[in-house]
Scaffold this motif. Structure first.
Motif, PDB file in Angstrom:
ATOM      1  N   ILE A  63       0.879  -1.325  -0.060  1.00 35.25           N
ATOM      2  CA  ILE A  63       0.154  -0.049   0.072  1.00 35.25           C
ATOM      3  C   ILE A  63       0.828   1.167  -0.021  1.00 35.25           C
ATOM      4  CG2 ILE A  63      -0.372  -0.038   2.676  1.00 35.25           C
ATOM      5  CD1 ILE A  63      -3.261   0.686   2.119  1.00 35.25           C
ATOM      6  N   ARG A  64       0.542   2.533  -0.689  1.00 32.66           N
ATOM      7  CA  ARG A  64       1.133   3.506  -0.793  1.00 32.66           C
ATOM      8  C   ARG A  64       0.200   4.916  -1.150  1.00 32.66           C
ATOM      9  NH1 ARG A  64       0.849  -0.082  -4.210  1.00 32.66           N
ATOM     10  NH2 ARG A  64       2.488  -0.605  -4.547  1.00 32.66           N
ATOM     11  N   PRO A  65       0.802   5.833  -0.675  1.00 36.88           N
ATOM     12  CA  PRO A  65      -0.194   7.123  -0.869  1.00 36.88           C
ATOM     13  C   PRO A  65      -0.108   7.400  -2.508  1.00 36.88           C
ATOM     14  CG  PRO A  65       1.762   7.690   0.309  1.00 36.88           C
ATOM     15  CD  PRO A  65       1.794   6.315   0.196  1.00 36.88           C
ATOM     16  N   PHE A  66      -1.271   7.842  -2.727  1.00 27.61           N
ATOM     17  CA  PHE A  66      -1.542   8.310  -4.191  1.00 27.61           C
ATOM     18  C   PHE A  66      -2.124   9.412  -4.248  1.00 27.61           C
ATOM     19  CE2 PHE A  66      -0.010   4.808  -6.471  1.00 27.61           C
ATOM     20  CZ  PHE A  66      -0.374   4.871  -7.738  1.00 27.61           C
ATOM     21  N   GLY A  67      -2.205  10.332  -4.996  1.00 29.03           N
ATOM     22  CA  GLY A  67      -3.081  11.511  -5.122  1.00 29.03           C
ATOM     23  C   GLY A  67      -3.610  12.015  -6.492  1.00 29.03           C
ATOM     24  N   THR A  68      -3.441  11.281  -7.474  1.00 27.15           N
ATOM     25  CA  THR A  68      -4.034  11.583  -8.773  1.00 27.15           C
ATOM     26  C   THR A  68      -5.321  10.939  -9.026  1.00 27.15           C
ATOM     27  OG1 THR A  68      -2.793   9.789  -9.913  1.00 27.15           O
ATOM     28  CG2 THR A  68      -1.841  11.931  -9.969  1.00 27.15           C
ATOM     29  N   VAL A  69      -6.460  11.451  -9.572  1.00 31.39           N
ATOM     30  CA  VAL A  69      -7.795  10.785 -10.045  1.00 31.39           C
ATOM     31  C   VAL A  69      -8.349  11.807 -10.815  1.00 31.39           C
ATOM     32  CG1 VAL A  69      -8.767  11.891  -8.119  1.00 31.39           C
ATOM     33  CG2 VAL A  69      -9.754  10.036  -8.838  1.00 31.39           C
ATOM     34  N   ASP A  70      -8.910  11.140 -11.830  1.00 32.05           N
ATOM     35  CA  ASP A  70      -9.668  11.922 -12.978  1.00 32.05           C
ATOM     36  C   ASP A  70     -10.567  11.278 -13.527  1.00 32.05           C
ATOM     37  OD1 ASP A  70      -9.962  14.103 -14.797  1.00 32.05           O
ATOM     38  OD2 ASP A  70      -8.268  13.158 -16.166  1.00 32.05           O
ATOM     39  N   ILE A  71     -11.648  11.817 -14.390  1.00 32.33           N
ATOM     40  CA  ILE A  71     -12.623  11.019 -15.081  1.00 32.33           C
ATOM     41  C   ILE A  71     -12.124  11.457 -16.202  1.00 32.33           C
ATOM     42  CG2 ILE A  71     -15.166  10.862 -15.773  1.00 32.33           C
ATOM     43  CD1 ILE A  71     -15.604  11.698 -12.761  1.00 32.33           C
ATOM     44  N   PHE A  72     -12.009  10.276 -17.211  1.00 37.15           N
ATOM     45  CA  PHE A  72     -11.575  10.361 -18.716  1.00 37.15           C
ATOM     46  C   PHE A  72     -12.610   9.438 -19.321  1.00 37.15           C
ATOM     47  CE2 PHE A  72      -9.617   8.957 -22.381  1.00 37.15           C
ATOM     48  CZ  PHE A  72      -9.601  10.037 -23.037  1.00 37.15           C
ATOM     49  N   ASP A  73     -13.417   9.979 -20.288  1.00 35.18           N
ATOM     50  CA  ASP A  73     -14.248   9.211 -21.333  1.00 35.18           C
ATOM     51  C   ASP A  73     -15.208   8.346 -20.473  1.00 35.18           C
ATOM     52  OD1 ASP A  73     -15.305   8.416 -23.696  1.00 35.18           O
ATOM     53  OD2 ASP A  73     -13.786   7.029 -23.838  1.00 35.18           O
ATOM     54  N   GLY A  74     -15.557   9.049 -19.350  1.00 34.82           N
ATOM     55  CA  GLY A  74     -16.532   8.357 -18.631  1.00 34.82           C
ATOM     56  C   GLY A  74     -16.002   7.185 -17.715  1.00 34.82           C
ATOM     57  N   GLN A  75     -14.723   7.236 -17.337  1.00 35.13           N
ATOM     58  CA  GLN A  75     -14.103   6.141 -16.612  1.00 35.13           C
ATOM     59  C   GLN A  75     -13.254   6.788 -15.354  1.00 35.13           C
ATOM     60  OE1 GLN A  75     -14.309   2.836 -16.830  1.00 35.13           O
ATOM     61  NE2 GLN A  75     -15.574   2.935 -18.428  1.00 35.13           N
ATOM     62  N   LEU A  76     -13.252   6.491 -14.135  1.00 35.29           N
ATOM     63  CA  LEU A  76     -12.321   6.918 -13.335  1.00 35.29           C
ATOM     64  C   LEU A  76     -10.903   6.479 -13.468  1.00 35.29           C
ATOM     65  CD1 LEU A  76     -12.957   8.511 -10.503  1.00 35.29           C
ATOM     66  CD2 LEU A  76     -13.057   6.095  -9.510  1.00 35.29           C
ATOM     67  N   THR A  77     -10.182   7.420 -13.493  1.00 28.65           N
ATOM     68  CA  THR A  77      -8.899   6.945 -13.820  1.00 28.65           C
ATOM     69  C   THR A  77      -7.690   7.496 -12.511  1.00 28.65           C
ATOM     70  OG1 THR A  77      -8.407   9.024 -15.144  1.00 28.65           O
ATOM     71  CG2 THR A  77      -9.126   6.840 -16.372  1.00 28.65           C
ATOM     72  N   ILE A  78      -6.645   6.620 -12.499  1.00 28.27           N
ATOM     73  CA  ILE A  78      -5.630   7.045 -11.512  1.00 28.27           C
ATOM     74  C   ILE A  78      -4.348   7.055 -12.405  1.00 28.27           C
ATOM     75  CG2 ILE A  78      -6.860   6.407  -9.715  1.00 28.27           C
ATOM     76  CD1 ILE A  78      -4.849   3.811  -9.736  1.00 28.27           C
ATOM     77  N   GLN A  79      -3.236   7.545 -12.159  1.00 25.27           N
ATOM     78  CA  GLN A  79      -1.885   7.742 -12.914  1.00 25.27           C
ATOM     79  C   GLN A  79      -0.853   7.169 -12.137  1.00 25.27           C
ATOM     80  OE1 GLN A  79       0.451  10.310 -12.428  1.00 25.27           O
ATOM     81  NE2 GLN A  79       1.677   9.608 -13.941  1.00 25.27           N
ATOM     82  N   THR A  80       0.285   6.717 -12.660  1.00 18.95           N
ATOM     83  CA  THR A  80       1.576   6.407 -12.110  1.00 18.95           C
ATOM     84  C   THR A  80       2.411   6.255 -13.376  1.00 18.95           C
ATOM     85  OG1 THR A  80       2.683   4.791 -10.533  1.00 18.95           O
ATOM     86  CG2 THR A  80       1.226   3.808 -12.278  1.00 18.95           C
ATOM     87  N   GLY A  81       3.990   5.995 -12.782  1.00 24.72           N
ATOM     88  CA  GLY A  81       4.716   5.631 -13.747  1.00 24.72           C
ATOM     89  C   GLY A  81       5.079   4.381 -14.183  1.00 24.72           C
ATOM     90  N   LYS A  82       5.374   4.007 -15.373  1.00 22.64           N
ATOM     91  CA  LYS A  82       5.494   2.426 -15.872  1.00 22.64           C
ATOM     92  C   LYS A  82       6.719   1.926 -15.090  1.00 22.64           C
ATOM     93  CE  LYS A  82       3.245   2.388 -20.102  1.00 22.64           C
ATOM     94  NZ  LYS A  82       3.091   2.273 -21.538  1.00 22.64           N
ATOM     95  N   ILE A  83       7.671   2.909 -14.599  1.00 26.82           N
ATOM     96  CA  ILE A  83       8.999   2.296 -14.075  1.00 26.82           C
ATOM     97  C   ILE A  83       8.876   2.007 -12.610  1.00 26.82           C
ATOM     98  CG2 ILE A  83      10.458   3.667 -15.510  1.00 26.82           C
ATOM     99  CD1 ILE A  83      10.912   5.609 -13.328  1.00 26.82           C
ATOM    100  N   LYS A  84       7.683   2.065 -11.888  1.00 28.02           N
ATOM    101  CA  LYS A  84       7.409   2.093 -10.654  1.00 28.02           C
ATOM    102  C   LYS A  84       6.993   0.566 -10.245  1.00 28.02           C
ATOM    103  CE  LYS A  84       6.539   6.824  -9.286  1.00 28.02           C
ATOM    104  NZ  LYS A  84       5.591   7.813  -8.821  1.00 28.02           N
ATOM    105  N   GLU A  85       7.215   0.065  -9.105  1.00 29.34           N
ATOM    106  CA  GLU A  85       6.858  -1.237  -8.664  1.00 29.34           C
ATOM    107  C   GLU A  85       5.137  -1.244  -8.496  1.00 29.34           C
ATOM    108  OE1 GLU A  85       7.912  -4.996  -7.951  1.00 29.34           O
ATOM    109  OE2 GLU A  85       9.457  -3.405  -8.343  1.00 29.34           O
TER     110      GLU A  85
END
Length: 131
Positions: free
Chosen positions: A27-49
């Motif tokens: 578990i880790r803290p996150f802070g990104t959340v968006d609604i795109f094209d009718g979907q709830l989305t989150i964001q991270t980096g592909k290099i992250k675990e």
């Protein structure tokens, strides 16, 4: 979905749980959340675990607390590959644009599907949302 989105935005920080390669929760803290094209989305980096963990097991949980109510959410996280999703997210979070760029090969957006979210408190009946 909009009430869940607004709750997460209000909290600012929420906690995302995944399963690591050994089958243990992470578990880790996150802070990104968006609604795109009718979907709830989150964001991270592909290099992250966290990205590797989601690709290995897309079942995720989110927990957040605004000081009065808390949210518990279970979902399946599916990569949203359209560059427009990354652009939309980064427009919502301009402070991330120093570290991430749409189409940079690292910025990754996940849409949350099969969502069951419950907002609870000690003084009111829980509100559950599914989509």
């Amino acid at each position: 979905m909009n009430e869940v989105y607004e709750f997460l935005k209000k909290c600012g920080t929420y906690y995302l749980a995944t399963i690591d390669a050994q089958g243990k929760p992470s578990i880790r803290p996150f802070g990104t959340v968006d609604i795109f094209d009718g979907q709830l989305t989150i964001q991270t980096g592909k290099i992250k675990e966290v990205s590797k963990q989601i690709h290995n097991n897309p079942n995720v949980s989110i927990c957040a607390f605004d000081g009065k109510e808390w949210l518990r959410l279970n979902a399946t996280a599916i990569e949203e590959e359209r560059i427009e999703a990354a652009e939309h997210m980064l427009d919502e979070y301009p402070s991330l644009q120093g570290m991430y760029k749409a189409g940079d090969g690292n910025t990754e957006i996940f849409k949350l599907t099969n969502v069951k979210a419950t907002i609870s408190s000690f003084v009111a009946a829980p509100k559950t949302y599914e989509w």
